[in-house]
Design an enzyme around this catalytic site. Structure first.
Site, short mmCIF file in Angstrom:
data_model
loop_
_atom_site.label_atom_id
_atom_site.label_comp_id
_atom_site.label_asym_id
_atom_site.label_seq_id
_atom_site.Cartn_x
_atom_site.Cartn_y
_atom_site.Cartn_z
N LYS A 225 0.82 -1.22 0.00
CA LYS A 225 0.00 0.00 0.00
C LYS A 225 0.85 1.27 0.00
O LYS A 225 0.37 2.36 -0.28
CB LYS A 225 -0.99 -0.02 1.15
N ARG A 226 2.14 1.12 0.32
CA ARG A 226 3.00 2.30 0.33
C ARG A 226 3.55 2.64 -1.06
O ARG A 226 4.09 3.71 -1.27
CB ARG A 226 4.17 2.09 1.30
#
Ligand code: GLU
Length: 451
Positions: A225-226
């Site tokens: 998700k980063r």
């Protein structure tokens, strides 16, 4: 039988590009075949499921325009569409398995007896995958002892605390909701033999399966998700257009028969089918996604561009209601790939003072005879009797001729003097929009600055 597909997210995090692409493929396949797209919330994991996560997923799907024919907020004949509200249905199906002798109790849990024979998944994308669940599950690698050990191959379908396990509720709901095609990430391919065994024990014909390849980072690692481009809500904030994101997501694993890469949603709906889906992992490329967005931006109608750019203009302090905005926006079509890049291209038109870029100014101050060029330019433009693009170009050309230089030699000083920078929109249309008095004022100010 009409095609019925479903997207079945677990609301335990954000809407990730991999999940959104799964939703898109389900949506496109259903629409291509005139069928239904169902949204089912797999929230049996009460500890990890949250209402916030669900809202982010719903908002993301809505933003992308992947509307569901049945599901939360819409209803339908096969509800409720949240698994947490379907306990009675699962109890009924468990009773069927009990009656058939397929399950037994083990330390408070209920296990489903896996058959001791080869089960073959016939996948639309991955082809045939065969496995004997009993053999496969009888030994398990223990990560602590780092050794293979004997294991119970039978699948837990109900926990001692009464909660049902994913494999069981997933299959029950696909049966109950009349799902004809299960389109999901390849990470679920290894679950599918278990699911087929459950379909069989429940006396149901299984749906057709299509496991789509994973979407990885450019270096082949799993996207987290980063990573840039991983989360759908960030696309909205960064100034992407939903149809461009859909277009790019479609290309992550699918291609049309020709080399085309830019598609409207209507075209994708027309063209999408599994013969165009490949079975190798795709690599996410943020720059390519931006390029696709730029292509979509260029094809927006004037009205659409104005409406969509409005919030980004306001946020940058450009008054969206200014009557020069529509014409200014036309100058951004070739220069911006994201809605968020638009304000910088045209900001100078709306600023009362020019913000000079040092590097751009240095390019001009280094020129021979710069004051002479600026005064010829200023005088030529001040004397122009009209102020459209043709007249402005003629005035600059005449000014250049007057001092014996090429027209090009006056363009850079003019651009830096009026716009403060070597980038941004095309110069002459900007001069038109600024108006003659403002252009002269800026050129005089620039000349004074260089003195
Ligand atoms: N809830 C599962 C997931 O989010 C869905 C699996 C499926 O599509 O069957 O991975």
């Amino acid at each position: 039988m009409s095609v019925r597909t479903r997207f079945a997210p677990s609301p335990t995090g954000f809407l990730h590009i991999g999940g959104a692409r799964t939703a898109l493929y389900n949506w496109l396949y259903a629409k291509h075949h005139g069928g239904q797209f169902i949204l089912r919330v797999e929230d049996t994991d009460a500890e990890r499921s949250t209402a916030e996560s669900m809202q982010v997923i719903l908002d993301g799907l809505q933003w992308l325009g992947l509307d569901w024919d049945e599901g939360p907020g819409v209803g339908g004949d096969f509800g409720p569409y949240n698994q947490s509200e379907r306990g009675e249905i699962y109890d009924r199906y468990l009773a069927k398995l009990e009656a058939g002798g397929y399950v037994y109790e083990d330390d408070g849990a209920i296990r489903f007896r896996v058959p001791d024979r080869t089960i073959t998944v016939n996948d639309l994308v991955c082809g045939e995958v065969s496995v004997n669940l009993k053999e496969q599950g009888s030994r398990r690698y223990n990560t602590e002892t780092k050794q293979e050990e004997e294991a119970n191959p039978d699948i837990v379908i109900k926990r001692p605390n009464g909660g049902y396990i994913f494999h069981f509720v997933n299959v029950v709901d696909d049966i109950e909701m009349g799902i004809t095609h299960v389109i999901r990430g390849e990470d679920h391919l290894s679950n599918t033999p278990k699911h087929l065994a459950l379909f069989e024990a429940l006396g149901a014909t299984p749906p057709t399966f299509a496991h789509i390849p994973l979407n990885l980072n450019p270096n082949g690692t799993k996207m987290s998700k980063r990573d840039q481009g991983a989360l759908i809500h960030e696309y909205q904030e960064s100034g992407f257009l939903p149809d461009a994101v859909n277009n790019y997501m479609a290309l992550l694993g699918w291609s049309a028969k020709d080399d085309r890469e830019i598609f409207s949603m209507a075209e994708l709906k027309d063209l999408f089918d599994f013969d165009g889906v490949n079975n190798s992992n795709s690599k996410f490329d943020y720059d390519k996604c931006k390029w696709v967005n730029g292509e979509h931006l260029r094809h927006l109608s004037n009205g659409e561009l104005q409406e969509l750019a409005g919030p980004f203009l306001s946020r940058s302090g450009i008054p969206a209601a200014d009557d020069r905005v529509p014409a200014a926006l036309q100058l951004t079509r070739e220069r911006a790939q994201l809605l968020s890049e638009i304000p910088a291209v045209i900001a100078t038109i709306f600023e009362s003072e020019v913000s000079y870029d040092d590097a751009a100014v240095a390019k001009v101050t280094g020129q021979d005879d710069i004051q002479n060029k600026l005064s010829a330019l200023t005088a030529g433009l001040a004397n122009s009797s009209g102020w459209d693009e043709v007249e402005i170009k003629a005035a600059i050309s005449a000014a250049a001729e007057g001092i014996g230089v090429k027209m090009g030699a006056l363009m850079l000083p003019c651009r830096v003097g009026v716009m403060g920078s070597t980038s941004g929109a095309d110069l002459v249309p900007v001069l038109v929009l600024l108006g003659q008095p403002e252009v002269i004022r800026r050129l005089k100010g620039f000349s004074a600055l260089l003195d």
